[in-house]
Design a protein around this motif. Structure first.
Motif, mmCIF file in Angstrom:
data_model
loop_
_atom_site.group_PDB
_atom_site.id
_atom_site.type_symbol
_atom_site.label_atom_id
_atom_site.label_comp_id
_atom_site.label_asym_id
_atom_site.label_seq_id
_atom_site.Cartn_x
_atom_site.Cartn_y
_atom_site.Cartn_z
ATOM 1 N N ASP A 91 0.842 -1.187 0.000
ATOM 2 C CA ASP A 91 0.000 0.000 0.000
ATOM 3 C C ASP A 91 0.884 1.245 0.000
ATOM 4 O OD1 ASP A 91 0.174 1.293 2.854
ATOM 5 O OD2 ASP A 91 0.031 -0.859 3.198
ATOM 6 N N PRO A 92 0.320 2.411 -0.374
ATOM 7 C CA PRO A 92 1.140 3.616 -0.519
ATOM 8 C C PRO A 92 1.909 4.021 0.739
ATOM 9 C CG PRO A 92 -0.985 3.917 -1.589
ATOM 10 C CD PRO A 92 -1.066 2.613 -0.848
ATOM 11 N N VAL A 93 1.317 3.803 1.908
ATOM 12 C CA VAL A 93 2.013 4.186 3.134
ATOM 13 C C VAL A 93 3.227 3.286 3.369
ATOM 14 C CG1 VAL A 93 1.809 4.385 5.639
ATOM 15 C CG2 VAL A 93 -0.036 5.190 4.180
ATOM 16 N N PHE A 94 3.081 1.993 3.098
ATOM 17 C CA PHE A 94 4.213 1.081 3.251
ATOM 18 C C PHE A 94 5.315 1.425 2.265
ATOM 19 C CE2 PHE A 94 6.301 -3.047 2.206
ATOM 20 C CZ PHE A 94 6.912 -3.245 3.426
ATOM 21 N N VAL A 95 4.951 1.755 1.055
ATOM 22 C CA VAL A 95 5.954 2.152 0.061
ATOM 23 C C VAL A 95 6.660 3.423 0.523
ATOM 24 C CG1 VAL A 95 6.303 2.949 -2.307
ATOM 25 C CG2 VAL A 95 4.776 1.018 -1.854
ATOM 26 N N ALA A 96 5.890 4.378 1.054
ATOM 27 C CA ALA A 96 6.490 5.610 1.574
ATOM 28 C C ALA A 96 7.460 5.306 2.713
ATOM 29 C CB ALA A 96 5.394 6.561 2.051
ATOM 30 N N TYR A 97 7.108 4.343 3.548
ATOM 31 C CA TYR A 97 7.968 3.927 4.661
ATOM 32 C C TYR A 97 9.296 3.373 4.151
ATOM 33 C CZ TYR A 97 9.576 0.754 8.375
ATOM 34 O OH TYR A 97 10.324 0.069 9.288
ATOM 35 N N LEU A 98 9.247 2.480 3.173
ATOM 36 C CA LEU A 98 10.475 1.889 2.647
ATOM 37 C C LEU A 98 11.344 2.940 1.961
ATOM 38 C CD1 LEU A 98 9.227 -1.507 1.158
ATOM 39 C CD2 LEU A 98 10.368 -1.106 3.354
ATOM 40 N N ARG A 99 10.702 3.858 1.274
ATOM 41 C CA ARG A 99 11.462 4.920 0.614
ATOM 42 C C ARG A 99 12.101 5.863 1.633
ATOM 43 N NH1 ARG A 99 7.040 6.260 -4.199
ATOM 44 N NH2 ARG A 99 7.553 4.440 -5.512
ATOM 45 N N ALA A 100 11.356 6.190 2.690
ATOM 46 C CA ALA A 100 11.895 7.061 3.735
ATOM 47 C C ALA A 100 13.086 6.403 4.424
ATOM 48 C CB ALA A 100 10.803 7.395 4.756
ATOM 49 N N LYS A 101 12.935 5.137 4.772
ATOM 50 C CA LYS A 101 14.033 4.404 5.395
ATOM 51 C C LYS A 101 15.236 4.328 4.463
ATOM 52 C CE LYS A 101 13.003 2.768 9.568
ATOM 53 N NZ LYS A 101 13.851 3.165 10.716
ATOM 54 N N GLY A 102 14.970 4.037 3.183
ATOM 55 C CA GLY A 102 16.054 3.922 2.222
ATOM 56 C C GLY A 102 16.820 5.218 2.052
ATOM 57 N N HIS A 103 16.088 6.329 2.005
ATOM 58 C CA HIS A 103 16.757 7.619 1.850
ATOM 59 C C HIS A 103 17.607 7.930 3.076
ATOM 60 C CE1 HIS A 103 17.500 11.668 0.448
ATOM 61 N NE2 HIS A 103 17.055 12.154 1.602
ATOM 62 N N ALA A 104 17.055 7.696 4.261
ATOM 63 C CA ALA A 104 17.825 7.944 5.477
ATOM 64 C C ALA A 104 19.089 7.090 5.503
ATOM 65 C CB ALA A 104 16.971 7.659 6.705
ATOM 66 N N ASP A 105 18.962 5.817 5.166
ATOM 67 C CA ASP A 105 20.136 4.940 5.139
ATOM 68 C C ASP A 105 21.202 5.506 4.212
ATOM 69 O OD1 ASP A 105 18.666 3.280 6.772
ATOM 70 O OD2 ASP A 105 18.402 1.687 5.291
ATOM 71 N N ASP A 106 20.798 5.918 3.012
ATOM 72 C CA ASP A 106 21.749 6.419 2.018
ATOM 73 C C ASP A 106 22.467 7.663 2.525
ATOM 74 O OD1 ASP A 106 20.974 4.409 0.297
ATOM 75 O OD2 ASP A 106 19.722 5.706 -0.968
ATOM 76 N N VAL A 107 21.708 8.598 3.096
ATOM 77 C CA VAL A 107 22.296 9.851 3.565
ATOM 78 C C VAL A 107 23.279 9.602 4.700
ATOM 79 C CG1 VAL A 107 21.794 12.035 4.725
ATOM 80 C CG2 VAL A 107 20.378 11.288 2.810
ATOM 81 N N ILE A 108 22.878 8.779 5.642
ATOM 82 C CA ILE A 108 23.702 8.580 6.836
ATOM 83 C C ILE A 108 24.955 7.771 6.518
ATOM 84 C CG2 ILE A 108 23.713 7.500 9.131
ATOM 85 C CD1 ILE A 108 20.657 8.308 9.171
ATOM 86 N N ARG A 109 24.834 6.787 5.645
ATOM 87 C CA ARG A 109 26.016 5.994 5.282
ATOM 88 C C ARG A 109 27.081 6.831 4.590
ATOM 89 N NH1 ARG A 109 22.784 0.879 2.895
ATOM 90 N NH2 ARG A 109 22.105 2.573 1.528
ATOM 91 N N ASP A 110 26.675 7.932 3.973
ATOM 92 C CA ASP A 110 27.624 8.778 3.245
ATOM 93 C C ASP A 110 28.374 9.757 4.146
ATOM 94 O OD1 ASP A 110 27.137 7.630 0.807
ATOM 95 O OD2 ASP A 110 25.710 9.146 0.129
ATOM 96 N N ARG A 111 28.080 9.773 5.424
ATOM 97 C CA ARG A 111 28.725 10.719 6.332
ATOM 98 C C ARG A 111 30.120 10.230 6.708
ATOM 99 N NH1 ARG A 111 25.002 14.259 8.859
ATOM 100 N NH2 ARG A 111 23.245 14.470 7.428
ATOM 101 N N ASP A 112 31.148 10.956 6.270
ATOM 102 C CA ASP A 112 32.518 10.574 6.585
ATOM 103 C C ASP A 112 32.817 10.691 8.075
ATOM 104 O OD1 ASP A 112 33.079 10.069 3.921
ATOM 105 O OD2 ASP A 112 33.854 12.090 3.533
ATOM 106 N N ALA A 113 32.066 11.537 8.765
ATOM 107 C CA ALA A 113 32.321 11.758 10.192
ATOM 108 C C ALA A 113 31.667 10.705 11.073
ATOM 109 C CB ALA A 113 31.829 13.143 10.600
ATOM 110 N N LEU A 114 30.936 9.758 10.464
ATOM 111 C CA LEU A 114 30.232 8.743 11.238
ATOM 112 C C LEU A 114 30.683 7.344 10.847
ATOM 113 C CD1 LEU A 114 26.572 10.130 11.099
ATOM 114 C CD2 LEU A 114 28.259 10.455 12.918
ATOM 115 N N ASP A 115 30.702 6.458 11.831
ATOM 116 C CA ASP A 115 30.954 5.025 11.603
ATOM 117 C C ASP A 115 29.604 4.325 11.731
ATOM 118 O OD1 ASP A 115 33.718 5.496 11.410
ATOM 119 O OD2 ASP A 115 33.929 5.394 13.591
ATOM 120 N N VAL A 116 29.016 4.007 10.597
ATOM 121 C CA VAL A 116 27.612 3.605 10.546
ATOM 122 C C VAL A 116 27.462 2.112 10.258
ATOM 123 C CG1 VAL A 116 25.400 3.972 9.386
ATOM 124 C CG2 VAL A 116 26.969 5.897 9.723
#
Length: 219
Positions: A126-151
């Motif tokens: 359903d659209p809300v579940f898809v939005a959830y997976l996309r939100a999680k995916g975007h957060a994962d991508d952004v945070i993994r790219d932080r050189d100042a963090l060990d993720v």
């Protein structure tokens, strides 16, 4: 070890807080609802009331001073709409990363979701579940790219309230399956203890390998 957990009243977070406290570590649960303070404190953790949807990274950073690690275990929860999937599951996770950088805390463990992907297709739920997976995916991508963090990103399968077995499958790809929340918390604890898992994104389901061994193998 001092660990600050966003979403400190969540089911996984409460178990993790108790595991940390029971072995003498300092756990701090960030919670939105002051009515949940007693539940968090009952685990042996410190409760801090802060709404990640309405504060700045600088505000959150004040609560991270002296921490060795942060864990993002917050979620908008069932019944919430697509908008809060974005503001909690994505934006709050990135806010915590900003705060961790500001406070000089390198270690960041993300509780994500199996299938998290900024390009999750429309037809997988359903659209809300898809939005959830996309939100999680975007957060994962952004945070993994932080050189100042060990993720380390942990992506559990379907969560259950069954008693944990202490045996899991943890790898880059596991396939779909169930996992008790208790075992997720045990894996998070072992990941916090294993700095070599930084840089990894790991799927997690029930399996046959003891938690400590599974995390060691995932380094």
């Amino acid at each position: 070890m001092r660990v600050v957990i966003a979403g400190g009243h969540g089911k996984i977070a409460l178990i993790l807080e108790r595991l940390l406290a029971d072995r003498g570590d300092a756990a701090v649960g960030l919670i939105r609802n002051p009515d949940h303070v007693a539940d968090v404190e009952a685990t042996g953790a410190q409760a801090v009331v802060v709404d990640l949807e309405s504060v700045t990274a600088a505000d959150v950073a004040t609560h991270l001073q002296g921490a060795d690690a942060v864990v993002f275990a917050a979620g908008a929860g069932p019944g919430s709409g697509a908008a809060r999937k974005q503001t909690v599951d994505c934006d709050a996770a990135i806010l915590l990363a900003d705060a961790a950088e500001a406070a000089g805390v390198r270690r960041y463990v993300m509780v994500s979701a199996m299938g998290a992907d900024v390009e999750a297709p429309d037809d997988i739920g359903d659209p809300v579940f898809v939005a959830y997976l996309r939100a999680k995916g975007h957060a994962d991508d952004v945070i993994r790219d932080r050189d100042a963090l060990d993720v380390t990103v942990v992506r559990p399968g379907h969560l259950t309230n069954d008693k944990g077995t202490g045996r899991v499958e943890l790898s880059d790809q596991t396939g779909h399956g169930d996992i008790p929340r208790e075992d997720v918390a045990r894996v998070l604890l072992a990941v916090l203890d294993t700095a070599e898992t930084a840089g990894r994104t790991l799927e997690l389901i029930s399996g046959e390998t003891p938690v400590a061994e599974a995390v060691t193998q995932a380094r």
